[in-house]
Design a protein around this motif. Sequence first.
Motif, short mmCIF file in Angstrom:
data_model
loop_
_atom_site.label_atom_id
_atom_site.label_comp_id
_atom_site.label_asym_id
_atom_site.label_seq_id
_atom_site.Cartn_x
_atom_site.Cartn_y
_atom_site.Cartn_z
N GLU A 73 0.84 -1.21 0.00
CA GLU A 73 0.00 0.00 0.00
C GLU A 73 0.87 1.26 0.00
OE1 GLU A 73 -3.22 2.43 2.73
OE2 GLU A 73 -2.79 0.34 3.23
N ILE A 74 1.93 1.24 0.77
CA ILE A 74 2.83 2.39 0.84
C ILE A 74 3.52 2.60 -0.51
CG2 ILE A 74 4.93 3.27 1.93
CD1 ILE A 74 3.93 1.83 4.52
N GLU A 75 3.94 1.50 -1.11
CA GLU A 75 4.58 1.59 -2.43
C GLU A 75 3.61 2.16 -3.47
OE1 GLU A 75 6.92 -1.25 -5.66
OE2 GLU A 75 5.99 -2.17 -3.90
N LEU A 76 2.38 1.66 -3.49
CA LEU A 76 1.39 2.16 -4.45
C LEU A 76 1.07 3.63 -4.20
CD1 LEU A 76 -1.10 -0.83 -4.75
CD2 LEU A 76 0.40 0.09 -6.53
N GLY A 77 0.96 4.00 -2.93
CA GLY A 77 0.69 5.40 -2.61
C GLY A 77 1.79 6.32 -3.09
N ARG A 82 -2.05 11.15 -8.35
CA ARG A 82 -2.42 12.41 -7.69
C ARG A 82 -1.26 12.90 -6.83
NH1 ARG A 82 -7.70 9.39 -5.95
NH2 ARG A 82 -6.04 7.85 -5.88
N VAL A 83 -0.82 14.10 -7.09
CA VAL A 83 0.36 14.67 -6.44
C VAL A 83 0.20 14.71 -4.93
CG1 VAL A 83 1.76 16.77 -6.23
CG2 VAL A 83 0.96 16.03 -8.47
N ALA A 84 -0.97 15.10 -4.44
CA ALA A 84 -1.17 15.24 -3.00
C ALA A 84 -1.04 13.90 -2.29
CB ALA A 84 -2.54 15.85 -2.72
N ILE A 85 -1.59 12.85 -2.87
CA ILE A 85 -1.49 11.52 -2.27
C ILE A 85 -0.05 11.04 -2.32
CG2 ILE A 85 -2.17 9.09 -2.52
CD1 ILE A 85 -4.93 10.12 -3.41
N ARG A 86 0.57 11.20 -3.47
CA ARG A 86 1.97 10.77 -3.63
C ARG A 86 2.86 11.48 -2.61
NH1 ARG A 86 2.42 11.51 -8.87
NH2 ARG A 86 3.26 13.60 -8.71
N ARG A 87 2.64 12.77 -2.42
CA ARG A 87 3.43 13.54 -1.46
C ARG A 87 3.27 12.97 -0.05
NH1 ARG A 87 1.23 18.58 -1.71
NH2 ARG A 87 -0.21 17.96 -0.08
N GLY A 88 2.05 12.64 0.34
CA GLY A 88 1.81 12.09 1.67
C GLY A 88 2.57 10.79 1.90
N TYR A 89 2.54 9.91 0.93
CA TYR A 89 3.23 8.63 1.07
C TYR A 89 4.75 8.80 1.00
CZ TYR A 89 -0.95 5.82 1.27
OH TYR A 89 -2.12 5.24 1.68
N LEU A 90 5.21 9.75 0.22
CA LEU A 90 6.66 10.01 0.18
C LEU A 90 7.12 10.60 1.51
CD1 LEU A 90 7.01 11.28 -3.47
CD2 LEU A 90 8.02 9.20 -2.53
N GLU A 91 6.27 11.41 2.13
CA GLU A 91 6.60 11.92 3.47
C GLU A 91 6.71 10.76 4.45
OE1 GLU A 91 7.61 14.78 4.37
OE2 GLU A 91 6.98 16.09 2.74
N GLY A 118 9.85 9.51 -7.31
CA GLY A 118 9.01 10.58 -6.80
C GLY A 118 9.67 11.95 -6.80
N ILE A 119 10.93 12.02 -7.19
CA ILE A 119 11.63 13.30 -7.23
C ILE A 119 11.03 14.15 -8.34
CG2 ILE A 119 13.83 14.45 -7.66
CD1 ILE A 119 15.20 11.98 -6.40
N THR A 120 10.58 15.35 -7.97
CA THR A 120 9.91 16.22 -8.94
C THR A 120 10.83 17.29 -9.51
OG1 THR A 120 9.18 17.72 -7.19
CG2 THR A 120 7.67 15.93 -7.81
N GLY A 121 11.91 17.60 -8.81
CA GLY A 121 12.80 18.65 -9.28
C GLY A 121 12.32 20.05 -8.90
N ASP A 122 11.42 20.13 -7.91
CA ASP A 122 10.97 21.44 -7.44
C ASP A 122 12.16 22.28 -6.99
OD1 ASP A 122 8.35 20.81 -7.91
OD2 ASP A 122 7.87 20.34 -5.81
N LYS A 123 12.08 23.56 -7.25
CA LYS A 123 13.17 24.45 -6.85
C LYS A 123 13.32 24.49 -5.34
CE LYS A 123 13.20 27.13 -10.97
NZ LYS A 123 12.78 28.21 -11.73
N ASP A 124 12.19 24.45 -4.63
CA ASP A 124 12.23 24.42 -3.17
C ASP A 124 12.41 22.97 -2.74
OD1 ASP A 124 12.00 24.70 -0.48
OD2 ASP A 124 9.96 25.51 -0.51
N LYS A 125 13.60 22.64 -2.31
CA LYS A 125 13.92 21.26 -1.98
C LYS A 125 13.07 20.71 -0.84
CE LYS A 125 18.58 21.39 -3.84
NZ LYS A 125 18.09 21.60 -5.12
#
Length: 167
Positions: A73-77, A82-91, A118-125
């Motif tokens: 479940e954690i891997e799938l998340g 959806r970015v918000a869900i992915r962010r939560g599981y990456l956290e 999951g690395i997005t390359g956002d300027k704000d690390k």
Amino acid sequence: CLTDPVQEVVREGAKAFGILEQVMPEYSRKYGQPWLFGRLRSGEVSEQLGASLALAEVMLKMDKARAVEFMPEIELGGRDERVAIRRGYLELMDSMPNAMKMDFVPFITQLFPVMLMGITGDKDKDEDAGLKSATSLVMRFGDLCPDLLYPAFQVVYMVTLQSDSPE
């Protein structure tokens, strides 16, 4: 407590969820874990951060065989569209190695590629949960078990090559 602006309060609140798992596992499974996973999926960023810390503490305190059941479940998340869900599981993947320490080692080969992808390359690390989780994992386990980290880089490289190739 999990959304308090003071980090010490958040950490202690997260530890309380771990203690609930240790002392009252049935209650934790029936009420605590579903609520935490709900915050991880649909909460604001601060709720996701608090829920990820609390779930990491729960994983630390729960029976190791039961923790294994959560990994798919954690891997799938962490791969969710959806970015918000992915962010939560990456956290959560960022919090788990720090809480679980060496108990996290069996999950490196399964979750590290997800962190890298999951690395997005956002300027704000600090906003890039994939980068934050992958960096944290390498900092904690790079010297201890590089043999488990290197294959993930190969997998991600191959996936990246395949997605860049013209069809």
